[in-house]
Scaffold this active site. Structure first.
Site, PDB file in Angstrom:
ATOM      1  N   GLU A  75       0.828  -1.210   0.000  1.00  0.00           N
ATOM      2  CA  GLU A  75       0.000   0.000   0.000  1.00  0.00           C
ATOM      3  C   GLU A  75       0.859   1.256   0.000  1.00  0.00           C
ATOM      4  O   GLU A  75       0.612   2.203  -0.744  1.00  0.00           O
ATOM      5  CB  GLU A  75      -0.919   0.024   1.233  1.00  0.00           C
ATOM      6  CG  GLU A  75      -1.970  -1.071   1.261  1.00  0.00           C
ATOM      7  CD  GLU A  75      -1.487  -2.358   1.923  1.00  0.00           C
ATOM      8  OE1 GLU A  75      -0.275  -2.654   1.877  1.00  0.00           O
ATOM      9  OE2 GLU A  75      -2.340  -3.069   2.491  1.00  0.00           O
ATOM     10  N   CYS A 112      -2.032  -2.583   7.347  1.00  0.00           N
ATOM     11  CA  CYS A 112      -1.434  -2.396   8.677  1.00  0.00           C
ATOM     12  C   CYS A 112      -1.620  -0.943   9.132  1.00  0.00           C
ATOM     13  O   CYS A 112      -2.007  -0.069   8.344  1.00  0.00           O
ATOM     14  CB  CYS A 112       0.056  -2.767   8.648  1.00  0.00           C
ATOM     15  SG  CYS A 112       1.101  -1.488   7.923  1.00  0.00           S
TER      16      CYS A 112
END
Ligand code: THU
Length: 162
Positions: A75, A112
């Site tokens: 990401e 995360c």
């Protein structure tokens, strides 16, 4: 004493066939991006596809390192690349796919905490909600706005003097 309840709405789908063409395409790009992952330590290959307001799609994957903390999640690789390549163009969606043990993970893999924080900064920067599309083989979760995945978050507003 006051109690505040914070709720998050997650849209869940059982198949990509239930999604619109744009979301399906973004998931396909995220799946393809898992192939460029460098994950010799975890064997967990993550791909991400970032859709920009101008229609560009920037892909990235997790890049690991023998010195573990030096690696980076898919990401952040893709969002940073999008921001670096198109600093004036809002990010409007991020799709994520994960490949492990010779198959795409059955369930979606949520980002995360560090990736949530980075995506929140991008959302605040462009003042545009980022649609988060988390894809698994058997399930797809969509959240409208990264702020929904990071309640009570620390942003630049927190540093403003009142
Ligand atoms: N990872 C990602 O790329 N994105 C996530 O959202 C979760 C974890 C990567 C980091 C590391 O390379 C591997 O997955 C195992 O944690």
């Amino acid at each position: 004493m006051k109690t505040t309840e914070i709720t998050t709405i997650v849209y869940e789908y059982n198949s990509v066939d239930e999604l619109n063409a744009q979301d399906r395409n973004l998931i396909e790009k995220a799946r393809q991006a898992t192939k460029s992952s460098y994950a010799p330590y975890s064997g967990f290959q993550v791909g991400a596809a970032v859709l920009l307001a101008n229609g560009e799609i920037i892909c990235g994957s997790n890049q690991e390192n023998a010195a573990f903390p030096s690696g980076l999640c898919a990401e952040r690789v893709s969002v940073f690349a999008a921001n670096a390549g198109f600093p004036d163009v809002p990010v409007i969606a991020v799709a994520v796919a994960s490949f492990s043990g010779n198959e795409f993970t059955p369930m979606p893999v949520p980002p995360c905490g560090s990736c949530r924080q980075v995506m929140l900064e991008t959302q605040e920067r462009f003042k545009y909600p980022i649609r988060i599309i988390l894809s698994g083989k058997d399930r797809i979760w969509i959240v409208e706005g990264i702020d929904k995945l990071l309640p009570l978050s620390f942003t630049s507003d927190c540093m403003k003097k009142s």
